[in-house]
Design a protein around this motif. Structure first.
Motif, PDB file in Angstrom:
ATOM      1  N   PHE A  54       0.777  -1.285   0.042  1.00 44.14           N
ATOM      2  CA  PHE A  54      -0.212  -0.186   0.125  1.00 44.14           C
ATOM      3  C   PHE A  54       1.010   1.277   0.039  1.00 44.14           C
ATOM      4  N   ARG A  55       2.261   1.044  -0.048  1.00 43.70           N
ATOM      5  CA  ARG A  55       3.064   2.068  -0.153  1.00 43.70           C
ATOM      6  C   ARG A  55       3.553   2.190  -1.681  1.00 43.70           C
ATOM      7  N   ASP A  56       3.270   1.381  -2.295  1.00 41.35           N
ATOM      8  CA  ASP A  56       3.982   0.846  -3.461  1.00 41.35           C
ATOM      9  C   ASP A  56       3.577   2.010  -4.659  1.00 41.35           C
ATOM     10  N   PRO A  57       4.580   2.851  -5.365  1.00 40.55           N
ATOM     11  CA  PRO A  57       3.983   3.814  -6.335  1.00 40.55           C
ATOM     12  C   PRO A  57       2.942   3.317  -7.451  1.00 40.55           C
ATOM     13  N   ILE A  58       3.277   2.219  -7.679  1.00 42.81           N
ATOM     14  CA  ILE A  58       2.238   1.598  -8.914  1.00 42.81           C
ATOM     15  C   ILE A  58       0.972   1.621  -8.266  1.00 42.81           C
ATOM     16  N   ILE A  59       0.760   1.221  -7.049  1.00 43.90           N
ATOM     17  CA  ILE A  59      -0.451   0.717  -6.499  1.00 43.90           C
ATOM     18  C   ILE A  59      -1.143   1.948  -5.928  1.00 43.90           C
ATOM     19  N   LEU A  60      -0.498   2.832  -5.348  1.00 47.94           N
ATOM     20  CA  LEU A  60      -0.892   4.267  -5.284  1.00 47.94           C
ATOM     21  C   LEU A  60      -1.429   4.958  -6.352  1.00 47.94           C
ATOM     22  N   ALA A  61      -0.745   4.527  -7.516  1.00 47.42           N
ATOM     23  CA  ALA A  61      -1.316   5.284  -8.722  1.00 47.42           C
ATOM     24  C   ALA A  61      -2.627   4.650  -9.034  1.00 47.42           C
ATOM     25  N   LEU A  62      -2.795   3.423  -8.970  1.00 50.28           N
ATOM     26  CA  LEU A  62      -3.970   2.697  -9.366  1.00 50.28           C
ATOM     27  C   LEU A  62      -5.160   3.149  -8.378  1.00 50.28           C
ATOM     28  N   ILE A  63      -4.885   3.400  -7.413  1.00 43.44           N
ATOM     29  CA  ILE A  63      -6.033   3.636  -6.254  1.00 43.44           C
ATOM     30  C   ILE A  63      -6.314   5.126  -6.500  1.00 43.44           C
ATOM     31  N   GLY A  64      -5.473   5.962  -7.149  1.00 45.24           N
ATOM     32  CA  GLY A  64      -6.039   7.299  -7.578  1.00 45.24           C
ATOM     33  C   GLY A  64      -6.565   7.188  -8.787  1.00 45.24           C
ATOM     34  N   GLN A  65      -6.926   5.987  -9.589  1.00 38.79           N
ATOM     35  CA  GLN A  65      -7.712   5.933 -10.679  1.00 38.79           C
ATOM     36  C   GLN A  65      -9.184   5.532 -10.396  1.00 38.79           C
ATOM     37  N   HIS A  66      -9.358   5.302  -9.137  1.00 35.31           N
ATOM     38  CA  HIS A  66     -10.493   4.955  -8.806  1.00 35.31           C
ATOM     39  C   HIS A  66     -11.446   5.779  -8.008  1.00 35.31           C
ATOM     40  N   ALA A  67     -12.754   5.722  -7.759  1.00 34.28           N
ATOM     41  CA  ALA A  67     -13.809   6.603  -7.332  1.00 34.28           C
ATOM     42  C   ALA A  67     -13.714   6.062  -5.723  1.00 34.28           C
ATOM     43  N   GLY A  68     -12.686   5.829  -5.028  1.00 32.36           N
ATOM     44  CA  GLY A  68     -12.573   5.336  -3.583  1.00 32.36           C
ATOM     45  C   GLY A  68     -12.341   3.866  -3.632  1.00 32.36           C
ATOM     46  N   VAL A  69     -11.490   3.562  -2.996  1.00 31.08           N
ATOM     47  CA  VAL A  69     -11.089   1.968  -2.479  1.00 31.08           C
ATOM     48  C   VAL A  69     -11.339   1.787  -1.135  1.00 31.08           C
TER      49      VAL A  69
END
Length: 248
Positions: free
Chosen positions: A64-79
């Motif tokens: 949950f600190r990984d840059p790729i995962i942080l970017a993916l979370i940002g593409q959603h309307a909330g996780v």
């Protein structure tokens, strides 16, 4: 009973039904719409020692600190995400409650709580079915309205206590909840096959294999990336929210 009295009773019942309907609608509308509701179920049964527990929790936190995962979370309307420990015992005092991830800060806050979560001192047997049932309750009873609903079960053994996973997952499917798995292959022969046949289910369900606990962080990160990668809508599938119409 006189006709007038009967009419009054019927009218009263109709008013009550209408009021209940309005109340249910208000409850549904008060839920927070999100893209994904994700329940992380972490094995803390007798087969898991303290080092292996730490490897699981630090691996999840790192993801949950990984840059790729942080970017993916940002593409959603909330996780919306929560985490609990499971064996034959599930103690709500030893879990990370629901977090709504919408930014780097909220994701890092969830990672910090996960990394510092104390282990439940009561260690029991491997009750995968009970873990699924608890995960379903966490989704059904929460304040979110997710388009995708997921329970992740990670563990190093087969169910040997309580309700069978094949029974429990029927309840998940009834709420359109997908169950994914992360079997850790250290002691149990063909555990990956067992997870495929007996544990996972629902639209788009899959397993991600960890060869041992040292491999857990890599496997969890890979699994989370796959779960967070935005889905492409396909014809014929239900759309819209309405709590728990579509998992996957």
């Amino acid at each position: 009973m006189r006709t007038g009295d009967k009419n009054s009773v019927v009218a009263g019942i109709a008013a009550l039904v209408f009021a209940v309907g309005l109340s249910s609608g208000a409850i549904a509308q008060s839920k927070i719409p999100v893209s994904i509701e994700l329940v992380l179920a972490v094995d803390t049964s007798l087969s898991v020692d303290e080092v292996e527990y730490d490897l699981q929790m630090t691996g999840i936190a790192r993801a949950f600190r990984d840059p790729i995962i942080l970017a993916l979370i940002g593409q959603h309307a909330g996780v919306a995400v929560t985490l609990f420990q499971w064996s034959t015992n599930i103690d709500e005092q030893h879990m990370v409650g629901w977090h709504l991830l919408t930014s780097h800060e909220s994701s890092l806050a969830f990672a910090a709580k996960t990394e510092h979560l104390e282990r439940d001192p009561v260690e029991g047997f491997t009750a995968i079915g009970k873990a699924i049932d608890f995960g379903v309750r966490l989704i059904v009873d929460n304040k979110f309205d997710g388009r995708q609903l997921k329970i992740d079960i990670s563990g190093d053994g087969r169910n040997n206590s309580g309700v069978l996973p094949v029974v429990s997952k029927r309840g998940a499917l009834a709420h359109y909840i997908t169950i994914n798995g992360l079997p850790i292959l250290i002691d149990t022969f063909n555990l990956d096959t067992y997870y495929r046949e007996k544990v996972i289910d629902g639209p788009g369900s899959f397993i991600e294999i960890a060869t041992d606990y040292d491999d857990f962080a890599r496997a969890f990160r890979r699994k989370l990336i796959r779960e967070l990668t935005p889905r492409i809508s396909r014809p014929g599938l239900p759309s819209g929210s309405g709590h728990h119409q579509l998992g996957g």
